[in-house]
Each structure stands twice: as structure tokens, then as C-alpha cells.
Design a protein around this motif. Structure first.
Motif, PDB file in Angstrom:
ATOM      1  N   TYR A  82       0.842  -1.209   0.000  1.00 13.21           N
ATOM      2  CA  TYR A  82       0.000   0.000   0.000  1.00 13.21           C
ATOM      3  C   TYR A  82       0.875   1.255   0.000  1.00 13.21           C
ATOM      4  N   LEU A  83       1.887   1.267   0.865  1.00 12.90           N
ATOM      5  CA  LEU A  83       2.708   2.483   0.966  1.00 12.90           C
ATOM      6  C   LEU A  83       3.423   2.748  -0.353  1.00 12.90           C
ATOM      7  N   ASP A  84       3.883   1.684  -0.990  1.00 12.38           N
ATOM      8  CA  ASP A  84       4.576   1.818  -2.261  1.00 12.38           C
ATOM      9  C   ASP A  84       3.619   2.305  -3.364  1.00 12.38           C
ATOM     10  N   SER A  85       2.433   1.696  -3.436  1.00 11.89           N
ATOM     11  CA  SER A  85       1.477   2.068  -4.498  1.00 11.89           C
ATOM     12  C   SER A  85       1.004   3.511  -4.364  1.00 11.89           C
ATOM     13  N   TYR A  86       0.845   3.964  -3.113  1.00 10.35           N
ATOM     14  CA  TYR A  86       0.250   5.284  -2.904  1.00 10.35           C
ATOM     15  C   TYR A  86       1.280   6.402  -2.776  1.00 10.35           C
ATOM     16  N   GLU A  87       2.555   6.059  -2.881  1.00 10.76           N
ATOM     17  CA  GLU A  87       3.593   7.095  -2.781  1.00 10.76           C
ATOM     18  C   GLU A  87       3.423   8.144  -3.879  1.00 10.76           C
ATOM     19  N   ARG A  88       3.067   7.687  -5.089  1.00  8.75           N
ATOM     20  CA  ARG A  88       2.898   8.613  -6.225  1.00  8.75           C
ATOM     21  C   ARG A  88       1.838   9.662  -5.919  1.00  8.75           C
ATOM     22  N   TYR A  89       0.800   9.274  -5.177  1.00  3.50           N
ATOM     23  CA  TYR A  89      -0.256  10.226  -4.804  1.00  3.50           C
ATOM     24  C   TYR A  89       0.240  11.157  -3.697  1.00  3.50           C
ATOM     25  N   ALA A  90       0.950  10.563  -2.733  1.00  2.00           N
ATOM     26  CA  ALA A  90       1.389  11.351  -1.574  1.00  2.00           C
ATOM     27  C   ALA A  90       2.334  12.478  -1.999  1.00  2.00           C
ATOM     28  N   PHE A  91       3.084  12.262  -3.080  1.00  5.44           N
ATOM     29  CA  PHE A  91       3.977  13.317  -3.579  1.00  5.44           C
ATOM     30  C   PHE A  91       3.386  13.994  -4.812  1.00  5.44           C
ATOM     31  N   ASN A  92       2.172  13.628  -5.133  1.00  2.15           N
ATOM     32  CA  ASN A  92       1.439  14.167  -6.288  1.00  2.15           C
ATOM     33  C   ASN A  92       2.304  14.201  -7.550  1.00  2.15           C
ATOM     34  N   ARG A  93       2.917  13.057  -7.842  1.00  2.41           N
ATOM     35  CA  ARG A  93       3.778  12.980  -9.027  1.00  2.41           C
ATOM     36  C   ARG A  93       2.919  13.081 -10.284  1.00  2.41           C
ATOM     37  N   PRO A  94       3.329  13.946 -11.229  1.00  5.48           N
ATOM     38  CA  PRO A  94       2.484  14.164 -12.401  1.00  5.48           C
ATOM     39  C   PRO A  94       2.398  12.931 -13.305  1.00  5.48           C
ATOM     40  N   ASN A  95       1.206  12.734 -13.869  1.00  8.35           N
ATOM     41  CA  ASN A  95       0.974  11.704 -14.901  1.00  8.35           C
ATOM     42  C   ASN A  95       1.398  10.291 -14.529  1.00  8.35           C
ATOM     43  N   THR A  96       1.192   9.932 -13.257  1.00  5.03           N
ATOM     44  CA  THR A  96       1.485   8.535 -12.896  1.00  5.03           C
ATOM     45  C   THR A  96       0.208   7.762 -12.634  1.00  5.03           C
ATOM     46  N   SER A  97      -0.947   8.457 -12.650  1.00 10.34           N
ATOM     47  CA  SER A  97      -2.194   7.763 -12.337  1.00 10.34           C
ATOM     48  C   SER A  97      -3.368   8.517 -12.936  1.00 10.34           C
ATOM     49  N   GLN A  98      -4.295   7.764 -13.516  1.00 12.20           N
ATOM     50  CA  GLN A  98      -5.521   8.388 -14.055  1.00 12.20           C
ATOM     51  C   GLN A  98      -6.346   9.006 -12.931  1.00 12.20           C
ATOM     52  N   VAL A  99      -6.325   8.327 -11.785  1.00 15.26           N
ATOM     53  CA  VAL A  99      -7.092   8.828 -10.634  1.00 15.26           C
ATOM     54  C   VAL A  99      -6.499  10.163 -10.172  1.00 15.26           C
ATOM     55  N   ALA A 100      -5.177  10.198 -10.027  1.00 20.64           N
ATOM     56  CA  ALA A 100      -4.508  11.423  -9.563  1.00 20.64           C
ATOM     57  C   ALA A 100      -4.730  12.562 -10.553  1.00 20.64           C
ATOM     58  N   ASN A 101      -4.659  12.281 -11.841  1.00 29.87           N
ATOM     59  CA  ASN A 101      -4.880  13.323 -12.854  1.00 29.87           C
ATOM     60  C   ASN A 101      -6.292  13.891 -12.746  1.00 29.87           C
ATOM     61  N   ALA A 102      -7.266  13.011 -12.522  1.00 29.44           N
ATOM     62  CA  ALA A 102      -8.655  13.468 -12.418  1.00 29.44           C
ATOM     63  C   ALA A 102      -8.827  14.388 -11.211  1.00 29.44           C
ATOM     64  N   ILE A 103      -8.217  14.008 -10.083  1.00 34.35           N
ATOM     65  CA  ILE A 103      -8.319  14.850  -8.872  1.00 34.35           C
ATOM     66  C   ILE A 103      -7.665  16.213  -9.140  1.00 34.35           C
ATOM     67  N   ASN A 104      -6.476  16.200  -9.750  1.00 32.10           N
ATOM     68  CA  ASN A 104      -5.772  17.468 -10.006  1.00 32.10           C
ATOM     69  C   ASN A 104      -6.552  18.369 -10.954  1.00 32.10           C
ATOM     70  N   ALA A 105      -7.291  17.748 -11.886  1.00 30.13           N
ATOM     71  CA  ALA A 105      -8.042  18.533 -12.867  1.00 30.13           C
ATOM     72  C   ALA A 105      -9.455  18.855 -12.378  1.00 30.13           C
ATOM     73  N   GLY A 106      -9.804  18.383 -11.173  1.00 32.98           N
ATOM     74  CA  GLY A 106     -11.160  18.619 -10.639  1.00 32.98           C
ATOM     75  C   GLY A 106     -12.224  17.833 -11.389  1.00 32.98           C
ATOM     76  N   ARG A 107     -11.813  16.764 -12.073  1.00 31.42           N
ATOM     77  CA  ARG A 107     -12.792  15.944 -12.810  1.00 31.42           C
ATOM     78  C   ARG A 107     -13.312  14.813 -11.906  1.00 31.42           C
ATOM     79  N   THR A 108     -14.412  14.180 -12.335  1.00 28.06           N
ATOM     80  CA  THR A 108     -14.887  13.011 -11.585  1.00 28.06           C
ATOM     81  C   THR A 108     -13.874  11.875 -11.782  1.00 28.06           C
ATOM     82  N   LEU A 109     -13.845  10.936 -10.856  1.00 27.58           N
ATOM     83  CA  LEU A 109     -12.857   9.851 -10.908  1.00 27.58           C
ATOM     84  C   LEU A 109     -13.189   8.850 -12.018  1.00 27.58           C
ATOM     85  N   PRO A 110     -12.145   8.229 -12.595  1.00 29.90           N
ATOM     86  CA  PRO A 110     -12.399   7.278 -13.685  1.00 29.90           C
ATOM     87  C   PRO A 110     -13.067   6.001 -13.193  1.00 29.90           C
TER      88      PRO A 110
END
Ligand SMILES: N[C@@H](CCC(=O)N[C@@H](CS)C(=O)NCC(=O)O)C(=O)O
Length: 236
Positions: free
Chosen positions: A208-236
Motif C-alpha cells: 500500500y505504501l509503495d502504491s500510494y507514494e505517487r499520490y502522496a507526492f502528487n507525481r504528475p501523470n502517474t495515475s488516471q485517478v490522480a490526474n482526475a483529482i488534479n483537474a477537478g474531474r470526476t474519478l475514472p
């Protein structure tokens, strides 16, 4: 990713949805987990979307139970009580609509003030679900769901369990999250985490910690979910 040969016999595989292996893309067009491969069709058929998969498994389990073991418990109140079933769906809807996006907004927030807002948003979303649990209890429905002392696992519990788990490992690790001082909520959290069916779906804390690290540091373009949150869109 789960493979279902026959009726309920299943095999469970963990795949990395961020690497999008071909066998996942075959089952889930956006390469999101979870996904099901149904081997009782030739060629095998596929299903994706967690809520659809849970509904499918529930119906499959009950149809199987009718044939073999009539003791299988449903995640829902009986069909003879549509209102009670609707209350459980209302709780699950609040998880999907509010808790899930609030979790990601909190985890992806980088500035301190945004993290404070994120924590509040997440706790408010959880308390919104709790309010619906209490409403059902107040209306006399005291056996559907782990919120109730005598309740069994419900559809809403199944929906909220992954986020309760991620709050206690991922949010705790990356954001120092602790549960609010609310005894009934803390009792519910412990009950959900200790439930044997929930435990069987859990991965290691490290994963879990490994998978969610990309979100915790808000790394760009590593997740469709993260991109949707950053763009204020609904989740995929
Ligand atoms: N609406 C989908 C969302 C599934 C989803 O967000 N899965 C995440 C993991 S929990 C994923 O596969 N993420 C990969 C990505 O964002 O690219 C569902 O409920 O099944």
C-alpha cells in the motif's frame, strides 16, 4: 484481478495497474483494477468497475447458495424489505461519491493548509456515512452492517473497508492521520479491520505504501485517478 472458473471457485491475482499489463487491459479498458475474468464462458468474458463486480459476485454467491448451501449471507437486507436495502445503498453511495474523492484530495494535497482542508474533508465524508449508519439504526434497522453490535458485513461495509484500511496505513504514514475522537467510529473501524472477509482482501502494508507514494507526492501523470483529482474531474 480475479479469475472465476466455474461458479464461485476463484483465483486472485495482484497486478500493478500503474504498469497496465496486457492481461489487465484485456479485462478492463482503462487498465484499472479490480477486474474479473470469467472462465465459465468460452471464450472467457470480463467485467470491471468495483461496484458492478460486487453486485455480480453477490448475485453469483446467492444463486450458488440457493443450489448448495442456503446459509450464505447476503450483503443486503432481504428482498422483502426494499426500504432497508435502499438505506444500505444510500450508505454505499456516500462512500463512492464522497469518501473516495476526499481520500485522494487529502493524500494528494502538498501544501500544509491544503492538507488541513483535506483531512477535514476526509473526516467529514466518513462522518457523513456514519450519520447514515445512525439513521438506519434510529429507524430500527439494527442487523444490517458492522456498525450495529449484532450486524453482519453489508454492501456499505464492503465499500468503505478499503478506505478505512488506507486511512490507517497510507494516510497515517504520509499525512500523520489519526481517527477523530469518536468512540463509536473507532469501534467500527476496528470491527471492519478485524472482519475475516475484509482481512482476506488485504495486501501487505509495504505494498500500500509503495502504491500510494505517487499520490502522496502528487507525481504528475502517474495515475488516471490522480490526474482526475488534479483537474477537478470526476474519478475514472
Ligand atoms: N471506478 C473504478 C476505479 C478503479 C480505480 O481507481 N482503480 C485504481 C486502483 S484502486 C487504479 O487502477 N489506478 C490506476 C490508475 O489510476 O492508472 C472502480 O471502482 O473500479
Amino acid at each position: 484481478m480475479t479469475l472465476l472458473p466455474g461458479s464461485l471457485r476463484s483465483q486472485y491475482y495482484e497486478v500493478d495497474p500503474y504498469k497496465k499489463p496486457a492481461e489487465l487491459l484485456e479485462l478492463s479498458p482503462k487498465g484499472l483494477v479490480p477486474a474479473l475474468k470469467l472462465h465459465n464462458y468460452s471464450p472467457p468474458k470480463a467485467l470491471n468497475e468495483s461496484t458492478v463486480i460486487i453486485d455480480f459476485l453477490e448475485e453469483l454467491a446467492l444463486s450458488d447458495a440457493r443450489r448448495s448451501s442456503p446459509t450464505t449471507e447476503s450483503l443486503f437486507p432481504p428482498a422483502s424489505d426494499p426500504y432497508a436495502r435502499a438505506l444500505v445503498r444510500l450508505q454505499a453511495d456516500a462512500v463512492n461519491r464522497n469518501v473516495v474523492p476526499a481520500f485522494y484530495r487529502y493524500l494528494q494535497a502538498q501544501e500544509e493548509d491544503k492538507q488541513v482542508d483535506g483531512a477535514k474533508g476526509f473526516v467529514d465524508a466518513i462522518l457523513g456515512v456514519v450519520a447514515l449508519f445512525k439513521r438506519a439504526e434510529d429507524e430500527g434497522y439494527t442487523t444490517y452492517g458492522l456498525w450495529n453490535a449484532a450486524g453482519s458485513l453489508s454492501y456499505a461495509d464492503v465499500m468503505i473497508a478499503p478506505w478505512i484500511l488506507r486511512a490507517t496505513n497510507v494516510l497515517k504514514h504520509y499525512r500523520g492521520f489519526i481517527w477523530p475522537d469518536n468512540e463509536a467510529l473507532q469501534t467500527y473501524v476496528q470491527k471492519v479491520l478485524a472482519n475475516p472477509a475484509v482481512k482476506r482482501t488485504c495486501s501487505t502494508e509495504e505494498l500500500y505504501l509503495d502504491s500510494y507514494e505517487r499520490y502522496a507526492f502528487n507525481r504528475p501523470n502517474t495515475s488516471q485517478v490522480a490526474n482526475a483529482i488534479n483537474a477537478g474531474r470526476t474519478l475514472p
